[in-house]
Scaffold this active site. Structure first.
Site, PDB file in Angstrom:
ATOM      1  CB  SER A 101      -1.306   0.021   1.246  1.00  0.00           C
ATOM      2  OG  SER A 101      -1.845  -1.099   1.320  1.00  0.00           O
ATOM      3  CB  ILE A 117      -6.299  -1.679   9.176  1.00  0.00           C
ATOM      4  CG1 ILE A 117      -5.422  -0.533   9.442  1.00  0.00           C
ATOM      5  CG2 ILE A 117      -5.836  -2.838  10.349  1.00  0.00           C
ATOM      6  CD1 ILE A 117      -5.429   0.061  10.898  1.00  0.00           C
ATOM      7  CG  ASP A 118      -4.779  -0.694   3.345  1.00  0.00           C
ATOM      8  OD1 ASP A 118      -5.469  -1.400   2.868  1.00  0.00           O
ATOM      9  OD2 ASP A 118      -3.529  -0.560   3.419  1.00  0.00           O
ATOM     10  CG  HIS A 171      -3.073  -7.381  12.012  1.00  0.00           C
ATOM     11  ND1 HIS A 171      -1.921  -7.013  11.685  1.00  0.00           N
ATOM     12  CD2 HIS A 171      -2.974  -8.418  12.627  1.00  0.00           C
ATOM     13  CE1 HIS A 171      -1.024  -7.740  11.957  1.00  0.00           C
ATOM     14  NE2 HIS A 171      -1.749  -8.646  12.577  1.00  0.00           N
ATOM     15  CB  CYS A 215     -21.800   0.590  26.179  1.00  0.00           C
ATOM     16  SG  CYS A 215     -21.988   1.565  24.672  1.00  0.00           S
ATOM     17  CB  CYS A 272     -22.143   5.418  27.344  1.00  0.00           C
ATOM     18  SG  CYS A 272     -20.577   4.284  26.782  1.00  0.00           S
TER      19      CYS A 272
END
Length: 464
Positions: free
Chosen positions: A92, A173-174, A191, A202, A228
C-alpha cells in the site's frame, strides 16, 4: 546355603528363553484406547526433524527453475489452482500510505513528538485506553483520505478473477483490497479493518462514516449512548488483543491445500502472521516479493515449532523458495509480464483509478457541504427539538491548527470542544444516532433509518 541357592536361582533365570518370560496382560480398556493423534504443529515438527536427519526422502521439486520464471511457468501451465497471497504494508505504500519500519518514511520514525514509551505503543490497546489522542492524530489521514488501490492489489484481484486465488491474507487495515473489488469471502483481514468501530465501555457499534464525521470536526470519537462517554475504537487488532477466530480457522483450512504461496510487502516480523508461511505442504513453492530479504531458515527446534522453519533462499538444497527483491508493484508487473498479463493489468489499473477518481471527487463535494448542513441541523435541533437541557461534557480533541502536539492533554489547551446535546436514541444492532446527522447503521443492513425531525425541518426550510 542361602547364597548358593540364590546363585542357582539366578543361573536358572539366565537359562530361560525369551518365550519363557512372563506375559503381562494389557487391560482390555487400555487395548481398545485409541492412540492420541498429533496436532498439526506436532506433526510439522516431527516431519521437519525427520527430514533434517535424512529419515524422509527429499521433497519433490515442482518448479522447472527456482526463480521467478519458474513461478510463471508453473502458473502458465495450469499446475496451480489454489494460490494463497499474504500481504503487509508494503503493498500500500505506492498508494501514499506509509509502512511501519522504513527508515525516515516509516510510521514508527515519525512519532517522536508524542513521547511514546516505544513506537509500538501507538497500537497498544492498553495505551489507547489511557490516551487515544496519538492514535487518532496519526491515523486521521488514513481514516479521512480516499486512497486508490495499487497495481499489486489489482494483480491479486486478477488471480481471483482467473479462478486460482484460494485466499488473500492481509495484515493491512486500509481496506484497499475491498476497494479493488476483491470478493470479501476471499479476504482474511488478520488485523481487522476500519469499516466499523466499537465503544470500549458499552460495545455499541459505529460506522466508518460516523467516525470520519467526528474526525472532520477534529474530535476524538466518543460514544453517544445514554450515560456513556466511552472512546470508540476502530475494529482493528491492537497489540494485546487476539486475532479474529476466523484467522486460525482459515489457516487450518486453507494452507494444507495451497499449491503456491505468494508473500508481498511484509517484513515477516509480526507473529503469528509471519509463522504461517510454513503451514503449506513441503512441496509448495513460495514466492517472496519485498525490498529486503527478512526471512531465513531457523535451526532451533523450539523456534521451528513456534515460528516455523523459515526460507532457504540461499541454501544449496533450496528447491521451492524464490526471493524477488523489488517493490511490490514492480514485482507484480514483472510476474504479470512473464504470464502475458501485463497489458491486462495496466488497463485494469487505469480504468479503475479513473472510476475511483470520479467517485472521490463527488464525495469531496459532499464533504464540503457537510459542515454547513451540520450547523443548520444542530441549530434547528437545539431550538425546536430539545425537550429539556442536558449537561454538555467536554470532548477529547485532536490538535488544532497552531497547537503543538507534544504535551497535549485529553482536552484542548485552548478550551474543551463542546458537543451538542444528543437524544441518545438507539438504532438496530446497537447502532446509535450519529452526532452530526451522518448515516450510522449496520454495514450489513439495507433498511433505511427513519429521517430525524431536524432533517425534516431542514428539508421544509429548503423548500421555503
Amino acid at each position: 546355603m542361602a547364597g548358593i541357592g540364590a546363585e542357582k536361582n539366578l543361573d536358572e533365570a539366565g537359562d530361560q528363553s525369551p518365550s519363557d518370560d512372563p506375559i503381562i496382560p494389557v487391560p482390555e480398556d487400555e487395548a481398545k484406547k485409541p492412540k492420541k493423534e498429533l496436532t498439526k504443529d506436532e506433526e510439522f515438527l516431527k516431519e521437519y526433524l525427520a527430514r533434517s536427519f535424512g529419515l524422509r526422502p527429499p521433497p519433490r521439486q515442482v518448479l522447472s527453475t527456482v526463480d521467478i520464471q519458474g513461478i510463471a511457468n508453473l502458473i502458465s501451465e495450469g499446475k496451480v489452482r489454489k494460490v494463497i497471497t499474504m500481504a503487509g504494508a508494503g503493498i500500500s505504500t505506492s498508494a501514499g500510505i506509509p509502512d511501519f519500519r522504513s527508515m525516515n518514511t516509516g510510521l514508527y520514525s515519525q512519532l517522536d513528538k508524542f513521547n511514546l514509551p516505544r513506537p509500538e505503543a501507538l497500537f497498544s490497546i492498553d495505551y489507547f485506553k489511557e490516551n487515544p489522542i496519538p492514535y487518532y492524530t496519526v491515523r486521521k489521514q488514513l481514516l479521512l483520505e480516499n486512497y486508490k488501490p495499487t497495481p499489486c492489489h489489482y494483480f491479486i484481484r486478477m488471480l481471483a478473477e482467473k479462478g486460482i486465488l484460494l485466499r488473500h491474507f492481509t495484515q493491512n487495515i486500509d481496506g484497499l483490497e475491498r476497494v479493488a473489488g476483491i470478493d470479501p469471502e476471499l479476504l482474511m483481514e488478520a488485523h481487522g479493518s476500519n469499516r466499523t468501530g466499537q465503544c470500549l465501555h458499552c460495545s455499541a457499534t459505529y460506522t466508518a462514516e460516523w467516525i470520519k464525521d467526528c474526525l472532520i470536526r477534529n474530535e476524538i470519537p466518543k460514544c453517544t449512548a445514554v450515560d456513556c462517554t466511552g472512546v470508540i475504537k476502530p475494529d482493528t487488532v491492537f497489540y494485546g488483543e487476539s486475532l479474529p477466530k476466523r484467522f486460525s480457522e482459515l489457516v487450518n483450512q486453507d494452507f494444507c491445500q495451497c499449491d503456491l504461496l505468494i508473500i508481498l510487502g511484509t517484513s515477516l516480523k509480526v507473529q503469528p502472521f509471519a509463522g504461517i508461511t510454513n503451514k503449506v505442504p513441503v512441496e509448495t513453492p513460495r514466492l517472496y516479493i519485498n525490498l529486503e530479504k527478512n526471512a531465513s531458515e531457523s535451526k532451533h527446534p523450539l523456534c521451528i515449532l513456534i515460528f516455523g522453519g523459515g526460507f532457504k533462499f540461499d541454501d544449496e538444497d533450496n528447491y521451492r523458495d524464490v526471493f524477488l527483491q523489488s517493490k511490490c508493484d514492480d514485482g507484480c508487473y514483472k510476474l504479470a509480464e512473464l504470464l502475458g498479463w501485463k497489458d491486462e493489468l495496466s488497463n485494469l489499473v487505469t480504468s479503475e483509478h479513473a472510476r475511483l477518481g470520479k467517485e472521490f471527487k463527488e464525495e469531496q463535494e459532499k464533504t464540503k457541504q457537510l459542515p454547513v448542513l451540520n450547523q443548520l441541523l444542530t441549530q434547528m435541533s437545539l431550538q425546536n427539538d430539545a425537550e429539556e437541557p442536558c449537561s454538555e461534557k467536554p470532548d477529547q480533541s485532536l490538535p488544532q491548527k497552531g497547537q503543538t502536539d507534544t504535551g497535549m492533554t485529553q482536552a484542548s489547551s485552548s478550551g474543551p470542544n463542546q458537543k451538542p446535546c444528543q437524544s441518545g436514541k438507539k438504532l438496530s444492532n446497537q447502532m446509535h444516532e450519529p452526532v452530526s446527522g451522518s448515516t450510522n447503521r449496520s454495514p450489513n443492513s439495507n433498511k433505511n433509518t427513519e429521517q430525524s425531525k431536524s432533517t425534516k425541518k431542514l428539508a421544509k426550510y429548503k423548500r421555503k
